[in-house]
Design a protein around this motif. Structure first.
Motif, PDB file in Angstrom:
ATOM      1  N   ALA A 159       1.522   0.718  -9.977  1.00  0.00           N
ATOM      2  CA  ALA A 159       0.862   2.650  -9.872  1.00  0.00           C
ATOM      3  C   ALA A 159       0.961   3.026 -10.206  1.00  0.00           C
ATOM      4  O   ALA A 159       0.770   4.494 -11.089  1.00  0.00           O
ATOM      5  CB  ALA A 159       0.871   3.088  -8.297  1.00  0.00           C
ATOM      6  N   LEU A 160       2.614   3.519 -10.822  1.00  0.00           N
ATOM      7  CA  LEU A 160       3.631   4.544 -11.899  1.00  0.00           C
ATOM      8  C   LEU A 160       2.609   4.590 -13.065  1.00  0.00           C
ATOM      9  O   LEU A 160       2.734   5.548 -13.515  1.00  0.00           O
ATOM     10  CB  LEU A 160       5.151   4.484 -11.716  1.00  0.00           C
ATOM     11  N   ALA A 161       2.952   3.377 -13.313  1.00  0.00           N
ATOM     12  CA  ALA A 161       2.042   3.379 -14.991  1.00  0.00           C
ATOM     13  C   ALA A 161       0.817   3.974 -14.881  1.00  0.00           C
ATOM     14  O   ALA A 161       0.663   4.330 -15.984  1.00  0.00           O
ATOM     15  CB  ALA A 161       2.263   1.836 -15.121  1.00  0.00           C
ATOM     16  N   GLY A 170       0.963  -1.103  -0.259  1.00  0.00           N
ATOM     17  CA  GLY A 170       0.211  -0.339  -0.141  1.00  0.00           C
ATOM     18  C   GLY A 170       0.584   0.790   0.124  1.00  0.00           C
ATOM     19  O   GLY A 170       0.668   2.212  -0.829  1.00  0.00           O
ATOM     20  N   VAL A 171       1.849   1.700   0.900  1.00  0.00           N
ATOM     21  CA  VAL A 171       3.186   2.560   1.094  1.00  0.00           C
ATOM     22  C   VAL A 171       3.392   2.954  -0.417  1.00  0.00           C
ATOM     23  O   VAL A 171       3.826   3.988  -0.749  1.00  0.00           O
ATOM     24  CB  VAL A 171       3.779   2.340   2.176  1.00  0.00           C
ATOM     25  N   SER A 172       3.996   1.461  -1.016  1.00  0.00           N
ATOM     26  CA  SER A 172       4.727   1.727  -2.733  1.00  0.00           C
ATOM     27  C   SER A 172       3.999   2.597  -3.479  1.00  0.00           C
ATOM     28  O   SER A 172       4.312   2.953  -4.213  1.00  0.00           O
ATOM     29  CB  SER A 172       5.115   0.227  -2.813  1.00  0.00           C
ATOM     30  N   MET A 173       2.265   1.935  -3.191  1.00  0.00           N
ATOM     31  CA  MET A 173       1.763   2.558  -4.388  1.00  0.00           C
ATOM     32  C   MET A 173       1.207   3.825  -3.968  1.00  0.00           C
ATOM     33  O   MET A 173       0.792   5.070  -5.513  1.00  0.00           O
ATOM     34  CB  MET A 173      -0.177   2.170  -4.315  1.00  0.00           C
ATOM     35  N   ILE A 174       1.229   4.829  -2.954  1.00  0.00           N
ATOM     36  CA  ILE A 174       0.845   5.812  -2.499  1.00  0.00           C
ATOM     37  C   ILE A 174       2.046   6.719  -2.797  1.00  0.00           C
ATOM     38  O   ILE A 174       1.517   7.873  -3.727  1.00  0.00           O
ATOM     39  CB  ILE A 174       0.520   6.129  -1.004  1.00  0.00           C
ATOM     40  N   LEU A 175       3.564   6.372  -2.568  1.00  0.00           N
ATOM     41  CA  LEU A 175       4.466   7.047  -2.985  1.00  0.00           C
ATOM     42  C   LEU A 175       4.684   6.862  -4.031  1.00  0.00           C
ATOM     43  O   LEU A 175       5.001   8.088  -4.845  1.00  0.00           O
ATOM     44  CB  LEU A 175       5.718   6.111  -2.037  1.00  0.00           C
ATOM     45  N   ALA A 176       4.669   5.965  -4.913  1.00  0.00           N
ATOM     46  CA  ALA A 176       4.167   5.818  -6.834  1.00  0.00           C
ATOM     47  C   ALA A 176       3.383   7.557  -6.914  1.00  0.00           C
ATOM     48  O   ALA A 176       3.526   8.310  -7.811  1.00  0.00           O
ATOM     49  CB  ALA A 176       4.230   4.769  -7.578  1.00  0.00           C
ATOM     50  N   ASP A 177       2.444   7.349  -6.662  1.00  0.00           N
ATOM     51  CA  ASP A 177       1.640   8.437  -6.713  1.00  0.00           C
ATOM     52  C   ASP A 177       2.079   9.388  -6.007  1.00  0.00           C
ATOM     53  O   ASP A 177       2.255  10.479  -7.075  1.00  0.00           O
ATOM     54  CB  ASP A 177      -0.367   7.991  -6.362  1.00  0.00           C
TER      55      ASP A 177
END
Length: 695
Positions: free
Chosen positions: A579-581, A313-320
């Motif tokens: 998430a970045l994509a 979850g944190v990795s997705m939020i950081l990507a956004d």
């Protein structure tokens, strides 16, 4: 992103039209001796409640609504006393009401962000356990009231100042909803409605009707929750198997109200995230228990399945957050290039260089945002942008506070070095931006999640022998206070925006309330700790604080006592790239004006669904469905009354939960337990009851 709550069309009287004849009060008329006195009384009263809840549960529901309600009635009680004594006074305004709730909410929030029920007690000898404490005293620090007050004054103000330069980006350009802040603003506007505003009176009537119904429903549910897994909140809406995975409607009105306020894409994105995580990913990972991670771990252990939830979850939020940050920087560079090709003109009220204006919400892009779609938006934007708060000043104050903390905190906690603290303050601006952005979208403040990441980094850096447990917990405290207070001040700015309260007044009241909190919360905690022996070593009223042990276990994990679950970092990297994509696709679709852009999910909303159970997303989708059906049936009524109804649902459920919490704290027990069983379990229960003797 456009806010569904801001659409006000011709033919329907706007909120600000009702207040058009009233001048906006000055700063001295907004922050008064009366408002400060009321704020202090309520801050002390509600801090006791907040501290008790925080120590018992490890989390704290927002007290903005109770602060708003009590502030309004207590202020009017003061006015009646002054009128009786024939003492002149200023009229009570909605701006003064906003100042009171901001000040009280800032104070009570520290009951959670100050770590009294989490990282602070996790440093103590009881949470450490006698064996660990005797072997290595460097990883034990008993609470001290003077050290707590000094620590809070050092770390509680930085987050307020570092987020201020982004206020125009989040409130004006992106129009983030901040559902709780919006609900509070509607309540304040309703309380202070001028005479003669017919529609506003109708909205007030509907709001209070919705509030009363939601509050009564919440209290009614308490009577059926006598035991564990009892009550309507455990109703298996979609069957027992779906219920076991968290897919059910909990009959709470808060999530329904949030779904009515948030854009449809947010609710649907959270439902999609719940389907991916709780419906597919977590059940699959649970089949690897004993292989990828040890079996029979507690639900709070990062060595188990929670480790996957946190890091993915944190990795997705950081990507956004990283993508949004880089996008703003790209627009800034374009503005810089254009400014070199044309003469630089001075901007009224500007306080920063032109190339940086795009990042902080100024410059050509923001000028386009000032062309509002309605009278309400024009009026609110005018007041919000009128009082200049120099961004270089707020950034400079943050740097000064960071430098002071870098020097002083290692003196309070010898396990930390100055470069550890400096690293936290270097990471804090990016994490604060990410957290506040997600908070504005979903009403979920994930400051504790980011704080745990910082705890893992610094704890593993210091190591167990050099006090890595304490170093990690203190780092967690610095990050939590910074991010939590940053999110709260932006939510209060949203409330101020909707009530025509100047950002300068909101900032000052936030600082005053935080100052109150740095003194009141340690004092109240010390009473619990010394008088009632809460979290102490000799038992007492609440002898154990559960989340203190959870945070202690996470800190022990950071220093290498246990390992992270297998493949957790691999999953985090995969979802970071996905998430970045998604962010890139959404940006491209927006620029090219593709039709599919309306159907692309929000990355942050999906990521939040990885942390919270699916019942929240289901409640929000029900709220969105109600709004959609209402819009199709009677669009004019929906535009006029949907926000008051949603605000009443949120406020009423919050007040009902507060009443239920107070009943529980007084050791009152519900008289009935309503529980739902599968058919097989019910047959076993009937067979067992049949074997019992009949009296």
């Amino acid at each position: 992103m456009e806010s569904d709550t801001c659409d006000i069309h011709e033919g329907i009287m706007s909120t600000e039209r009702a207040y058009e004849a009233e001048p906006v009060p000055s700063l001295s008329e907004t922050i008064t001796a009366r408002s400060l006195a009321v704020s202090l009384v309520l801050a002390v009263t509600l801090t006791v409640v907040a501290m008790k809840i925080s120590l018992n549960s490890g989390f704290l529901p927002s007290l903005s609504i109770p602060a708003c309600l009590l502030g309004f009635y207590l202020s009017h009680a003061c006015i009646r006393v002054l009128d009786y004594m024939e003492v002149s006074h200023l009229p009570f305004t909605r701006q003064e009401n906003t100042v009171i709730q901001t000040c009280v909410a800032a104070c009570t929030t520290i009951a959670f962000s100050g770590g009294f029920g989490t990282f602070l007690l996790a440093m103590g000898r009881k949470s450490a356990g006698s064996t660990d404490a005797n072997k290595n005293d460097v990883n034990v620090e008993e609470p001290s009231i003077t050290r707590m007050i000094a620590f809070l004054f050092l770390v509680s103000f930085a987050g307020i100042f570092i987020i201020m330069p982004f206020r125009k980006v989040m409130i004006i350009r992106h129009q983030l909803t901040f559902p709780s802040g919006t609900a509070t603003a509607h309540l304040i506007n309703s309380f202070n409605t001028p005479q003669g505003a017919t529609q506003a009176k109708m909205q007030v009537y509907v709001l209070f009707k919705s509030l009363a119904a939601s509050m009564a429903w919440s209290i009614f549910q308490w009577f059926f929750s006598a035991g564990r897994d009892c009550g309507f909140r455990t109703f298996p809406t979609f069957g027992m198997e779906a219920y076991r995975h968290g897919f059910f409607f909990d009959f709470g009105m808060t999530n329904v109200g949030i779904g009515m306020i948030c854009p449809y894409v947010i609710s649907l994105s959270m439902l999609a995230g719940s389907a991916v995580s709780w419906g597919i990913l977590w059940p699959y990972i649970e089949t690897k228990e004993g292989d990828w991670y040890p079996a029979n771990l507690g639900s709070g252990s990062l060595s188990g399945i929670k480790g996957y939830k946190v890091f993915i979850g944190v990795s997705m939020i950081l990507a956004d957050g990283l993508f949004n940050f880089l996008s703003i920087m790209f627009r800034t560079s374009r503005t810089m290039t254009k400014s070199r090709k044309q003469p630089i003109t001075s901007s009224a009220g500007g306080s920063v260089n032109q190339p940086f204006q795009s990042l902080i919400g100024e410059g050509p892009d923001m000028e386009q945002q000032k062309t509002a779609k309605s009278f309400d938006e024009r009026r609110r934007a005018q007041v919000f942008l009128r009082d200049s708060i120099p961004n270089m000043v707020t950034i400079g104050v943050y740097i000064l506070l960071a430098a002071l903390s870098t020097v002083t905190i290692p003196l309070l906690y010898r396990q930390l070095r100055y470069y550890h603290v400096a690293l936290v303050y270097l990471m804090a601006p990016l994490f604060t931006f990410c957290n506040v952005y997600g908070f504005g979208l979903t009403d979920m403040n994930l400051s504790s999640t980011y704080a745990k990441i910082a705890m893992l980094v610094v704890g593993s850096w210091v190591g167990h022998k050099d006090g890595g447990v304490i170093a990690g917990l203190v780092t967690c405290g610095i990050m939590m206070c910074t991010l939590c207070n940053g999110g709260d001040v932006m939510q209060d700015l949203k409330t101020g925006y909707l009530t025509l309260t100047s950002p300068r007044a909101v900032l000052i009241s936030e600082l005053i309330g935080t100052g109150f909190g740095c003194l009141i919360n340690p004092t109240v905690f010390w009473v619990f700790y010394k008088v009632y022996k809460t979290g102490g070593t000799t038992g007492g009223d609440v002898p154990d604080v559960p989340y203190a042990r959870v945070y202690r276990g996470m800190a022990m994990l950071s220093v290498g006592q246990d390992g992270l679950p297998m493949h957790s970092m691999l999953f985090a990297k995969i979802f970071f790239m996905l998430a970045l994509a998604l962010c890139m696709l959404r940006e491209l679709a927006s620029r090219q004006e593709w039709r599919m852009r309306a159907y692309l999910p929000s990355t942050v909303a999906m990521a939040v669904a990885f942390f919270v159970p699916p019942d929240m997303a289901i409640g929000m989708c029900i709220g969105s469905l109600v709004l959609w059906l209402w819009e199709r049936t009677d669009p004019a009524e929906e535009r006029m009354l949907s926000s008051p109804v949603a605000s009443g649902l949120i406020c009423g459920d919050g007040l009902g939960s507060l009443v239920s919490s107070l009943l529980t704290l007084t050791k009152a027990t519900a008289p009935i337990c309503i529980k739902f069983l599968s058919r097989g379990d019910n047959e076993k229960l009937d067979a067992f009851l049949a074997t019992l003797p009949v009296f």
